[in-house]
Design an enzyme around this catalytic site. Structure first.
Site, PDB file in Angstrom:
ATOM      1  N   SER A 202       0.825  -1.205   0.000  1.00 31.96           N
ATOM      2  CA  SER A 202       0.000   0.000   0.000  1.00 31.96           C
ATOM      3  C   SER A 202       0.863   1.260   0.000  1.00 31.96           C
ATOM      4  CB  SER A 202      -0.962  -0.046   1.200  1.00 31.96           C
ATOM      5  OG  SER A 202      -1.962   0.927   1.093  1.00 31.96           O
ATOM      6  N   ASP A 297     -10.240  -3.989  -4.447  1.00 30.94           N
ATOM      7  CA  ASP A 297      -9.405  -2.960  -3.837  1.00 30.94           C
ATOM      8  C   ASP A 297      -9.596  -1.643  -4.577  1.00 30.94           C
ATOM      9  OD1 ASP A 297      -7.410  -1.363  -2.785  1.00 30.94           O
ATOM     10  OD2 ASP A 297      -5.769  -2.760  -3.206  1.00 30.94           O
ATOM     11  N   HIS A 327      -7.948  -5.181  -0.395  1.00 32.11           N
ATOM     12  CA  HIS A 327      -6.771  -4.428   0.031  1.00 32.11           C
ATOM     13  C   HIS A 327      -6.367  -4.882   1.442  1.00 32.11           C
ATOM     14  CE1 HIS A 327      -4.125  -0.885  -0.173  1.00 32.11           C
ATOM     15  NE2 HIS A 327      -4.288  -0.832   1.143  1.00 32.11           N
TER      16      HIS A 327
END
Length: 359
Positions: A202, A297, A327
């Site tokens: 991320s 996501d 995610h």
């Protein structure tokens, strides 16, 4: 029930919640489906049953978002949530405290080494996710242990400065400085400057990409690999996946706004390539890349667009989408069989990427 829990020590509450969660996720699939509800299908994809059940259970406990009223509250909430989903400690990995020098001072770090690995070899400099606001060495301990053990390499996890106390470009500067420190001290870390990879999940994937671009632009030794788990790569625009998956799949649309407002509150500056790495027009010569995305996501489309742009620039790319996952799935690997399966495959992609360097 909540009043009864108030008299139970916090550590026991977490243990009980973890035991219940792991027990429920191991139920036979027909029973688990009753907990999860009807299958969720979007954009030609079906959400994994175990993940849907996990999201349902999180919703019942009020853990539907990553953001909070304050950064401190969000940080504590992330740690609490991961303590509940975390599996048994991954054995066979030696962990030692380290520090890295940066222009802002010393940063804490952890070096993970598989116990059977004694010869010098590849080292992955890992930057944790959390929207540049939350996350630390502890929240990503399980993931780093997993990567070290099953990819059979050393992992150095770096605890960079967080926003809003240290807004953009503090995290990017720390990431670059940490990489330089590793290049300068590779032998002490069990590696060499020719065997250093960068990676993260991320926001951490964003920082790893920043480092790879910085190295090429400034004549530094390039990392041998970028290992990017569902990275944030473009803060300048909204893509279709953010509209499709912006609510109900752990990372929400509101979370993303909250994180970005903390890290780079000046909207006019969000196209800076040190943040929106996708917008960098000079991608030729970057390190080979393993880029992992998840179907459900909000960041899916920008990650996959970055993979396409890298490939078009001649960069060797291994791009893999897990269409049934969300995610943050790498941080939930201890929660269910499906998530561990995905992470074993991800480790395989990591090993394949490193093998490109050794050929």
């Amino acid at each position: 029930m909540s009043k009864a829990l108030d008299v139970i020590p916090h550590s026991l509450q977490k243990h009980a919640q973890s035991a219940v969660l792991h027990g429920l996720l191991k139920l036979p699939r027909p029973l688990l489906r009753r907990i999860a509800g009807a299958p969720v299908r979007l954009d030609g994809q079906e959400l994994a049953l175990e993940v849907q059940a996990l999201l349902r259970l999180q919703a019942l406990t009020g853990q539907e978002r990553m953001a909070a009223e304050t950064p401190e509250g969000a940080r504590a909430g992330m740690l609490r949530g991961l303590e509940v989903t975390r599996g048994a400690e991954i054995s066979g990995v030696h962990v030692s405290k380290r520090s890295v020098r940066t222009r802002s001072g010393e940063l804490d770090a952890r070096l993970y080494r598989p116990e059977g690995l004694t010869e010098p070899g590849s080292l992955l400099v890992f930057y944790h996710g959390g929207g540049w606001v939350v996350g630390d060495l502890e929240t990503h301990d399980e993931l780093c242990r997993f990567l070290a053990k099953y990819a059979d390499l050393r992992v150095l996890s770096v605890d960079y400065r967080l926003a809003p106390e240290h807004a953009f470009p503090a995290a990017a500067e720390d990431a670059v400085d940490a990489y330089q420190h590793v290049l300068d001290n590779a032998a002490d870390l069990g590696s060499s400057p020719d065997s250093i990879a960068v990676g993260g999940d991320s926001a951490g994937g964003n920082l790893a990409a920043v480092v790879a671009q910085h190295a090429v632009a400034n004549g530094l030794k390039s990392p041998v690999l970028q290992f990017l788990l569902y990275p944030a790569v473009d803060a300048s625009t909204r893509r279709r996946s953010r509209e499709l998956f912006g609510n109900g799949f752990l990372l929400t649309d509101g979370d993303m706004d909250w994180f970005m407002d903390m890290y780079q509150p000046d909207v006019s500056e969000r196209a800076d390539p040190r943040l929106s790495v996708l917008l960098n027009e000079e991608l030729e010569g970057l390190a080979p890349t393993v880029l992992i995305t998840a179907g459900f996501d909000p960041l899916r489309d920008e990650g996959e667009e970055y993979a396409r742009r890298l490939s078009a620039a001649g960069v060797p790319v291994i791009s893999r989408r897990f269409p049934d996952l969300i995610h943050g799935f790498a941080n939930l690997l201890g929660a269910s069989t499906r998530l561990r399966e995905a992470m074993f495959e991800t480790v395989g992609q990591l090993r394949a990427g490193l093998a490109l360097h050794s050929e």
